[in-house]
Design an enzyme around this catalytic site. Structure first.
Site, PDB file in Angstrom:
ATOM      1  CG  ASP A   1     101.654  78.238  -0.560  1.00 38.72           C
ATOM      2  OD1 ASP A   1     100.714  77.856  -1.280  1.00 38.72           O
ATOM      3  OD2 ASP A   1     102.038  77.625   0.450  1.00 38.72           O
TER       4      ASP A   1
ATOM      5  CE  LYS B   1      98.390  75.510   0.562  1.00 38.56           C
ATOM      6  NZ  LYS B   1      99.446  76.424   1.050  1.00 38.56           N
TER       7      LYS B   1
ATOM      8  CB  THR C   1      89.636  86.083 -10.077  1.00 33.93           C
ATOM      9  OG1 THR C   1      88.370  86.684 -10.355  1.00 33.93           O
ATOM     10  CG2 THR C   1      90.132  86.553  -8.731  1.00 33.93           C
TER      11      THR C   1
ATOM     12  N   PRO D   1     105.924  69.375   1.125  1.00 32.38           N
ATOM     13  CG  PRO D   1     103.800  70.353   1.383  1.00 32.38           C
ATOM     14  CD  PRO D   1     104.585  69.404   0.494  1.00 32.38           C
ATOM     15  N   GLY D   2     105.714  69.571   4.792  1.00 28.99           N
ATOM     16  CA  GLY D   2     105.317  68.752   5.953  1.00 28.99           C
ATOM     17  C   GLY D   2     106.488  68.097   6.642  1.00 28.99           C
TER      18      GLY D   2
ATOM     19  N   GLY E   1     109.606  67.623   9.094  1.00 33.10           N
ATOM     20  CA  GLY E   1     110.042  68.147  10.397  1.00 33.10           C
ATOM     21  C   GLY E   1     108.869  68.498  11.277  1.00 33.10           C
TER      22      GLY E   1
ATOM     23  N   GLY F   1     106.770  64.888   8.819  1.00 33.29           N
ATOM     24  CA  GLY F   1     107.213  64.196   7.600  1.00 33.29           C
ATOM     25  C   GLY F   1     108.709  63.916   7.617  1.00 33.29           C
TER      26      GLY F   1
ATOM     27  N   GLY G   1     109.557  75.118   6.482  1.00 31.93           N
ATOM     28  CA  GLY G   1     109.329  76.418   7.096  1.00 31.93           C
ATOM     29  C   GLY G   1     109.848  76.489   8.517  1.00 31.93           C
TER      30      GLY G   1
HETATM   31  P1  BMP Z   1     106.312  74.048   7.993  1.00 33.22           P
HETATM   32  O1  BMP Z   1     107.609  73.395   7.505  1.00 33.22           O
HETATM   33  O2  BMP Z   1     106.555  75.129   8.966  1.00 33.22           O
HETATM   34  O3  BMP Z   1     105.299  73.057   8.426  1.00 33.22           O
HETATM   35  O4  BMP Z   1     105.712  74.863   6.727  1.00 33.22           O
HETATM   36  C1  BMP Z   1     105.213  74.245   5.595  1.00 33.22           C
HETATM   37  C2  BMP Z   1     104.806  75.262   4.563  1.00 33.22           C
HETATM   38  O5  BMP Z   1     104.227  74.566   3.452  1.00 33.22           O
HETATM   39  C3  BMP Z   1     103.745  76.258   5.029  1.00 33.22           C
HETATM   40  O6  BMP Z   1     103.945  77.465   4.301  1.00 33.22           O
HETATM   41  C4  BMP Z   1     102.431  75.620   4.602  1.00 33.22           C
HETATM   42  O7  BMP Z   1     101.422  76.571   4.390  1.00 33.22           O
HETATM   43  C5  BMP Z   1     102.841  74.930   3.301  1.00 33.22           C
HETATM   44  N1  BMP Z   1     102.075  73.722   2.951  1.00 33.22           N
HETATM   45  C6  BMP Z   1     101.964  72.659   3.828  1.00 33.22           C
HETATM   46  O8  BMP Z   1     102.482  72.680   4.943  1.00 33.22           O
HETATM   47  N2  BMP Z   1     101.268  71.566   3.425  1.00 33.22           N
HETATM   48  C7  BMP Z   1     100.673  71.464   2.209  1.00 33.22           C
HETATM   49  O9  BMP Z   1     100.069  70.450   1.925  1.00 33.22           O
HETATM   50  C8  BMP Z   1     100.795  72.531   1.321  1.00 33.22           C
HETATM   51  C9  BMP Z   1     101.511  73.652   1.702  1.00 33.22           C
HETATM   52  O10 BMP Z   1     101.643  74.661   0.863  1.00 33.22           O
END
Ligand code: BMP
Length: 247
Positions: A82, A84, A91, A199-200, A202, A206, A222
């Site tokens: 990850d 980004k 690079t 992502p998001g 819990g 989300g 995560g």
């Molecule tokens: P968590 O479930 O603990 O919130 O973790 C989410 C993971 O996804 C983290 O590694 C975060 O950097 C990544 N992430 C995110 O939460 N939202 C995004 O929009 C993009 C992500 O990569």
């Protein structure tokens, strides 16, 4: 090497899971890689892939993650970096080449940098090495609307990013689980073979089930797993709740 989308699908079919583990292990630096590798061993039959972020990459670097790389590879789980990534082509290629030649299977990059001299080089490098590129299309934090939601030419940037994901032939997109309507819009733009990683779930509020119903293919999770007292139980409960495997 399988293409990322096929690989995730085949793992999901085997495990009945939709969860990508975000191995965001904190605590003392010396214990992080071992803890992440143990987590992968415990969860390997219950997840579809593993994503690593700065928590591991910054203190340990690619070479320091060997134990985790081998564990994922032995378990047949794609390892996603990850980053980004958001730089000029040369690079980007350096970063991706280093990750890909050291056992990483895919990279997350930012389409904001544009194609020529930016993403084009990364995408060709990845194709050449048969590795995956996932583009950020809409993020899960509140401020995402100030950037990814910014209106340009009358429409939000994320729609343009979703179209670019399709046109550039990336393997998929990251779209927040907290925005099911945006997932729906992005799903309608992407090709069938392109995946949405969401992502998001819990910890950030989300709802995984809503995200999947809206068209997400996999959920990136995560802290709800890593911070749990019993990660196996936590993942089983999530899989059950999502209507998948629930042993
Ligand atoms: P968590 O479930 O603990 O919130 O973790 C989410 C993971 O996804 C983290 O590694 C975060 O950097 C990544 N992430 C995110 O939460 N939202 C995004 O929009 C993009 C992500 O990569």
């Amino acid at each position: 090497m399988k293409l990322l989308g096929d690989w995730l699908e085949s793992n999901s079919r085997k495990s009945g899971s939709k969860i990508i583990l975000a191995a965001d292990v904190g605590g003392p630096f010396e214990t992080r890689v071992g803890a992440a590798a143990s987590l992968v061993s415990a969860l390997q039959e219950r997840i579809v892939a593993v994503k690593v972020n700065w928590h591991l990459l910054l203190p340990h670097g690619v070479l320091g993650l060997r134990e985790l790389v081998v564990r994922c590879s032995d378990a047949g789980l794609p390892l996603i970096a990850d980053m980004k990534l958001n730089d000029i082509g040369a690079t980007n290629v350096e970063a991706a080449g280093t990750l890909f030649s050291n056992g990483f299977d895919a990279i997350i990059a930012n389409p904001f940098v544009g194609y020529r001299g930016g993403m084009e080089d990364l995408l060709s490098k990845s194709r050449e090495m048969r590795k995956g590129v996932i583009l950020l299309v809409y993020m899960s934090h509140a401020g995402a609307r100030e950037g990814y939601g910014l209106k340009v030419g009358g429409e939000p940037l994320y729609l343009g990013f979703a179209r670019r994901t399709r046109r550039w032939g990336a393997d998929g997109a990251v779209v927040s689980s907290k925005s099911p309507s945006i997932i729906r819009e992005v799903r309608s733009i992407l090709g069938r073979e392109q995946v949405i990683l969401s992502p998001g779930v819990g910890f950030q509020g989300g709802d995984g089930r809503k995200a999947l119903t809206a068209g997400a293919d996999y959920l990136i999770v995560g802290r709800s797993i890593v911070g749990s007292r019993d990660p196996v139980k936590a993942v089983d409960a999530m899989n059950r709740e999502l209507g998948n495997r629930g042993s």
